[in-house]
Design a protein around this motif. Structure first.
Motif, mmCIF file in Angstrom:
data_model
loop_
_atom_site.group_PDB
_atom_site.id
_atom_site.type_symbol
_atom_site.label_atom_id
_atom_site.label_comp_id
_atom_site.label_asym_id
_atom_site.label_seq_id
_atom_site.Cartn_x
_atom_site.Cartn_y
_atom_site.Cartn_z
ATOM 1 N N ALA A 115 0.662 -1.237 0.455
ATOM 2 C CA ALA A 115 0.054 0.219 -0.057
ATOM 3 C C ALA A 115 0.852 1.325 -0.629
ATOM 4 O O ALA A 115 0.570 1.571 -0.700
ATOM 5 C CB ALA A 115 -0.964 -0.171 1.023
ATOM 6 N N GLY A 116 2.084 1.426 0.365
ATOM 7 C CA GLY A 116 2.987 1.897 0.520
ATOM 8 C C GLY A 116 3.947 2.566 -0.642
ATOM 9 O O GLY A 116 4.139 1.779 -1.618
ATOM 10 N N SER A 117 4.873 3.478 -0.150
ATOM 11 C CA SER A 117 5.687 3.647 -2.074
ATOM 12 C C SER A 117 6.684 2.771 -2.044
ATOM 13 O O SER A 117 7.648 3.025 -2.941
ATOM 14 C CB SER A 117 6.451 5.698 -1.085
ATOM 15 N N PHE A 118 6.910 1.552 -1.478
ATOM 16 C CA PHE A 118 8.272 0.906 -1.170
ATOM 17 C C PHE A 118 7.574 -0.437 -1.768
ATOM 18 O O PHE A 118 8.355 -1.141 -2.707
ATOM 19 C CB PHE A 118 9.083 -0.056 0.195
ATOM 20 N N GLY A 119 6.527 -0.386 -2.352
ATOM 21 C CA GLY A 119 6.044 -1.361 -3.408
ATOM 22 C C GLY A 119 6.879 -2.668 -2.649
ATOM 23 O O GLY A 119 6.861 -4.381 -3.707
ATOM 24 N N GLY A 120 6.316 -3.647 -1.749
ATOM 25 C CA GLY A 120 7.106 -4.838 -0.667
ATOM 26 C C GLY A 120 8.219 -4.759 -1.187
ATOM 27 O O GLY A 120 8.608 -6.594 -0.811
ATOM 28 N N VAL A 121 9.214 -3.978 -1.383
ATOM 29 C CA VAL A 121 10.727 -4.515 -1.438
ATOM 30 C C VAL A 121 11.268 -5.211 -0.696
ATOM 31 O O VAL A 121 11.821 -6.225 -0.941
ATOM 32 C CB VAL A 121 11.793 -3.584 -1.629
ATOM 33 N N ARG A 122 10.905 -5.403 1.222
ATOM 34 C CA ARG A 122 10.731 -5.847 2.694
ATOM 35 C C ARG A 122 10.771 -7.342 2.110
ATOM 36 O O ARG A 122 11.365 -8.077 2.636
ATOM 37 C CB ARG A 122 10.440 -5.307 3.424
ATOM 38 N N ALA A 123 9.470 -7.387 2.183
ATOM 39 C CA ALA A 123 9.017 -8.931 1.207
ATOM 40 C C ALA A 123 9.854 -9.958 0.363
ATOM 41 O O ALA A 123 10.168 -10.818 0.403
ATOM 42 C CB ALA A 123 7.159 -9.126 1.074
ATOM 43 N N ILE A 148 -0.639 0.197 -4.212
ATOM 44 C CA ILE A 148 -1.417 -1.212 -4.722
ATOM 45 C C ILE A 148 -2.790 -0.960 -4.980
ATOM 46 O O ILE A 148 -2.995 -0.881 -6.340
ATOM 47 C CB ILE A 148 -0.908 -2.566 -4.775
ATOM 48 N N GLY A 149 -2.776 -0.103 -4.370
ATOM 49 C CA GLY A 149 -4.978 0.732 -4.094
ATOM 50 C C GLY A 149 -5.241 1.706 -5.225
ATOM 51 O O GLY A 149 -5.669 1.594 -5.907
ATOM 52 N N LYS A 150 -4.002 2.209 -6.245
ATOM 53 C CA LYS A 150 -3.977 2.858 -7.243
ATOM 54 C C LYS A 150 -3.329 2.515 -8.097
ATOM 55 O O LYS A 150 -3.198 3.599 -8.858
ATOM 56 C CB LYS A 150 -2.636 4.670 -6.447
ATOM 57 N N ASP A 155 -10.338 0.011 -15.043
ATOM 58 C CA ASP A 155 -10.341 -1.533 -16.511
ATOM 59 C C ASP A 155 -9.658 -2.206 -16.303
ATOM 60 O O ASP A 155 -9.190 -3.341 -17.070
ATOM 61 C CB ASP A 155 -9.980 -0.259 -18.001
ATOM 62 N N GLY A 156 -8.780 -2.110 -15.217
ATOM 63 C CA GLY A 156 -7.661 -3.175 -15.135
ATOM 64 C C GLY A 156 -6.639 -2.859 -15.400
ATOM 65 O O GLY A 156 -5.459 -4.067 -15.487
ATOM 66 N N LYS A 157 -6.566 -1.708 -16.761
ATOM 67 C CA LYS A 157 -5.043 -1.455 -16.987
ATOM 68 C C LYS A 157 -4.148 -1.157 -15.809
ATOM 69 O O LYS A 157 -5.040 -0.050 -15.125
ATOM 70 C CB LYS A 157 -5.595 -1.127 -18.267
ATOM 71 N N PRO A 158 -3.233 -0.748 -15.832
ATOM 72 C CA PRO A 158 -2.228 -0.373 -15.060
ATOM 73 C C PRO A 158 -1.894 1.483 -15.074
ATOM 74 O O PRO A 158 -2.041 2.173 -15.930
ATOM 75 C CB PRO A 158 -0.306 -0.190 -15.627
ATOM 76 N N ALA A 159 -2.094 2.045 -14.312
ATOM 77 C CA ALA A 159 -2.312 3.302 -14.196
ATOM 78 C C ALA A 159 -0.699 3.780 -14.288
ATOM 79 O O ALA A 159 -0.543 5.195 -15.117
ATOM 80 C CB ALA A 159 -2.615 4.272 -12.577
ATOM 81 N N ASP A 160 -0.186 3.534 -13.811
ATOM 82 C CA ASP A 160 1.421 3.843 -14.675
ATOM 83 C C ASP A 160 1.805 4.061 -16.129
ATOM 84 O O ASP A 160 2.044 2.114 -16.359
ATOM 85 C CB ASP A 160 2.460 3.428 -13.396
#
Length: 191
Positions: A115-123, A148-150, A155-160
């Motif tokens: 949910a945050g700005s690191f994109g799960g890199v610690r996991a 991830i929420g944004k 439409d299921g397409k990436p926002a970035d």
């Protein structure tokens, strides 16, 4: 070259947001000509680990036998993981730990999100250790997806707008490793 690349997703939360990412990754791999079955723990309903698949000695629950068949055909694995309390989701760890030899000599690729700005890199960093121990070392690159929420539109397409270009580079790296290890497995493995 067409490859078999199961996508292992690791959340069973009722309002999980990473499933959109896992589905997108699956479809993107299929669009590249690969067989990419999505392994979703909600659909497969694995029991909590009591015995590994191999320990059932031919009497495994049908769900484990089905997964063993998929994994035996795999040329590599894509792991899609959220980050729970700076770590790996328990459903993903349970999904992974049921098997061992089925992963050997196949690369893995880590897609992480949070949910945050690191994109799960610690996991993702914790997953590197686990995946290496399971015999499917991860490729050098990871694919983190922050917020991830944004990350996806309605439409299921990436926002970035850079998402697809980033994923193409990531997928090409996985393909290279998967093709190389597939060729070496055909010649035989060290033991």
């Amino acid at each position: 070259m067409s490859l078999t690349l199961p996508v292992l997703y690791g959340s069973v939360r009722s309002e999980r947001q990473g499933i959109t990412l896992a589905r997108h990754v699956t479809e993107a791999l299929r669009a590249r000509g690969h067989d990419a079955p999505l392994i979703d723990p909600i659909e497969f309903r694995l029991p909590l680990l009591d015995k590994m698949y191999k320990e059932y000695k031919g009497d495994a629950p049908p769900v484990l036998a089905e997964l063993a068949g998929i994994y035996a055909r795999a040329d590599g694995f894509v792991i899609v993981s959220g980050e729970y309390n700076h770590g790996v989701p328990p459903a993903l760890k349970n999904l992974l730990d049921h098997f061992l030899e089925e992963y050997f000599w196949r690369p893995s690729a880590i897609v992480s999100y949070s949910a945050g700005s690191f994109g799960g890199v610690r996991a993702a960093m914790q997953l590197r250790m686990t995946l290496g121990e399971l015999g499917m070392p991860s490729i050098p690159s990871t694919f983190p997806v922050p917020a991830i929420g944004k990350a996806f539109g309605e439409d299921g397409k990436p926002a970035d707008e850079k998402f697809e270009r980033r994923f193409d580079k990531f997928a090409r790296e996985l393909e290279w490793y998967a093709e190389a290890l597939k060729a070496k497995r055909a010649e035989g493995v060290p033991y």
